[in-house]
Enzyme design. Structure first.
Site, PDB file in Angstrom:
ATOM      1  N   LYS A  53       0.682  -1.279  -0.043  1.00 48.81           N
ATOM      2  CA  LYS A  53       0.002  -0.080  -0.048  1.00 48.81           C
ATOM      3  C   LYS A  53       1.044   1.161  -0.004  1.00 48.81           C
ATOM      4  O   LYS A  53       0.669   2.301  -0.726  1.00 48.81           O
ATOM      5  CB  LYS A  53      -1.100  -0.253   1.299  1.00 48.81           C
ATOM      6  CG  LYS A  53      -2.156  -1.009   1.090  1.00 48.81           C
ATOM      7  CD  LYS A  53      -2.726  -1.285   2.581  1.00 48.81           C
ATOM      8  CE  LYS A  53      -3.669  -2.622   2.049  1.00 48.81           C
ATOM      9  NZ  LYS A  53      -4.317  -2.920   3.257  1.00 48.81           N
ATOM     10  N   GLN A  97      -4.262  -1.513   9.435  1.00 50.58           N
ATOM     11  CA  GLN A  97      -4.462  -2.883   8.934  1.00 50.58           C
ATOM     12  C   GLN A  97      -4.971  -3.884  10.135  1.00 50.58           C
ATOM     13  O   GLN A  97      -4.698  -3.978  11.418  1.00 50.58           O
ATOM     14  CB  GLN A  97      -3.127  -3.107   8.742  1.00 50.58           C
ATOM     15  CG  GLN A  97      -2.691  -4.629   7.830  1.00 50.58           C
ATOM     16  CD  GLN A  97      -3.515  -4.483   6.553  1.00 50.58           C
ATOM     17  OE1 GLN A  97      -3.566  -3.478   5.865  1.00 50.58           O
ATOM     18  NE2 GLN A  97      -3.924  -5.856   6.120  1.00 50.58           N
ATOM     19  N   ASP A 120     -11.106   2.388   3.925  1.00 52.54           N
ATOM     20  CA  ASP A 120     -11.287   0.944   4.071  1.00 52.54           C
ATOM     21  C   ASP A 120     -12.980   0.866   3.791  1.00 52.54           C
ATOM     22  O   ASP A 120     -13.349  -0.272   3.266  1.00 52.54           O
ATOM     23  CB  ASP A 120     -11.049   0.187   5.248  1.00 52.54           C
ATOM     24  CG  ASP A 120      -9.705  -0.277   5.154  1.00 52.54           C
ATOM     25  OD1 ASP A 120      -9.433  -1.050   3.869  1.00 52.54           O
ATOM     26  OD2 ASP A 120      -8.877  -0.595   6.173  1.00 52.54           O
TER      27      ASP A 120
HETATM   28  N1  GUN Z   1      -7.079  -7.117   6.464  1.00 52.78           N
HETATM   29  C1  GUN Z   1      -7.232  -7.832   5.364  1.00 52.78           C
HETATM   30  N2  GUN Z   1      -7.930  -7.051   4.353  1.00 52.78           N
HETATM   31  C2  GUN Z   1      -7.945  -5.910   4.794  1.00 52.78           C
HETATM   32  C3  GUN Z   1      -8.240  -4.562   4.091  1.00 52.78           C
HETATM   33  O1  GUN Z   1      -8.874  -4.586   3.234  1.00 52.78           O
HETATM   34  N3  GUN Z   1      -8.086  -3.666   4.972  1.00 52.78           N
HETATM   35  C4  GUN Z   1      -7.568  -3.676   6.133  1.00 52.78           C
HETATM   36  N4  GUN Z   1      -7.535  -2.491   6.896  1.00 52.78           N
HETATM   37  N5  GUN Z   1      -7.066  -4.593   6.838  1.00 52.78           N
HETATM   38  C5  GUN Z   1      -7.241  -5.903   6.183  1.00 52.78           C
END
Ligand code: GUN
Length: 296
Positions: A53, A97, A120
């Protein structure tokens, strides 16, 4: 011959368009999209995701902050950091995350993020906006799936979409997006989950089957009808002694046999996966450009 849906190609086209728009936003409005990323603990998969990211931000010319805190960080410290980012005008998007360490309440953390920075799309306000059809951030993986379907000009209106899986991140938001009365959606939707005695009774009636259950090669050729469109969200490691790593990645769908009956199908890897980061970047751009107007 089935169309193999190329998520890498589609995501690259979205990212290259975003790169151009970001230059324009900087020149015309003097704004640089900013994304703050929080990683707590040392989950190896989470580290990989956060790094990807951050790299995507660098490639598009976004400003990014990555905060990596130890496993022992308290919930209060996390909440304080989010509050600081909520108030920082150079940060347009905040991403924590998941999963978080067990002593930190994920819902509390999600609720602490300002909905207008929740790129998100996990905050209940954004989920509610999705359900009633108001503008707002849509979760990245479901949004990416809709982009793939649109790119390949697959019409959803009146089609029967069967969603296997009811997670908060994929199944639930996706099902709610598919039936919305928009030009790109307007489908008839069935959500199927572990309580079904035989999911094939549902999946065999699908015009579009989306699978997000995290079970390697679960969907076999007798689960689908001819001409189906199959979207595989699974990423599962299976042992493979011939590979250097000792494993390989497979989806929730037995690709080789299901593709023989499909009109179109996503591979794993290279299908849905690359779309998630592209949509995160798109959401961050939307947050910076103020396009979603959260004041209304
Ligand atoms: N953990 C697994 N997928 C995601 C996601 O799309 N966003 C976040 N913040 N954590 C994750």
């Amino acid at each position: 011959m089935a169309i193999i849906i190329d998520g890498k190609k589609v995501s690259e086209s979205i990212l290259s368009e975003l790169k151009e728009k970001t230059c324009e936003l900087k020149e015309k409005q003097g704004k640089t999209p900013g994304l703050a990323l929080l990683l707590v603990g040392d989950n190896p998969a989470s580290k990989v995701y956060v790094n990807s990211k951050k790299k995507a931000c660098e490639e598009l010319g976004y400003f990014s902050i990555v905060k990596h805190l130890p496993e022992t960080t308290s919930e209060a410290e996390v909440l304080t950091l989010i509050q600081t980012w909520n108030e920082d005008p150079s940060i347009h998007g905040i991403l924590v995350q998941l999963p978080l360490p067990k002593h930190i309440n994920e819902l509390k953390v999600t609720l602490a993020i300002k909905p207008s920075k929740d790129v998100d799309g996990f905050h209940p306000e954004n989920f509610g906006r999705l359900v009633i059809g108001l503008p707002g951030f849509r979760p990245c993986t479901p949004a990416g799936i809709l982009e793939l379907i649109k790119f390949y000009k697959i019409q959803l209106k009146g089609k029967h979409c069967v969603v296997l899986g009811r997670s908060n991140i994929v199944g639930k938001p996706l099902a709610n997006m598919l039936y919305q009365k928009t030009e790109d959606t307007n489908a008839i939707v069935t959500i199927c989950h572990t309580s079904a005695e035989d999911v094939r009774l549902f999946t065999r009636n699908a015009d579009v089957l989306i699978v997000a259950i995290g079970k390697a090669n679960f969907v076999r050729s007798d689960f689908v009808k001819d001409g189906v469109v199959v979207v595989d969200v699974g990423i599962n490691r299976v042992e493979d002694k011939t590979s250097e790593k000792g494993y390989r990645l497979v989806g929730d769908v037995a690709f080789d046999e299901v593709k023989e009956k499909s009109y179109a199908i996503t591979p794993v890897p290279g299908g849905v996966g690359p779309m998630t980061i592209a949509m995160l970047m798109k959401n961050t751009f939307l947050a910076a450009s103020g396009a979603l107007n959260y004041e209304r």
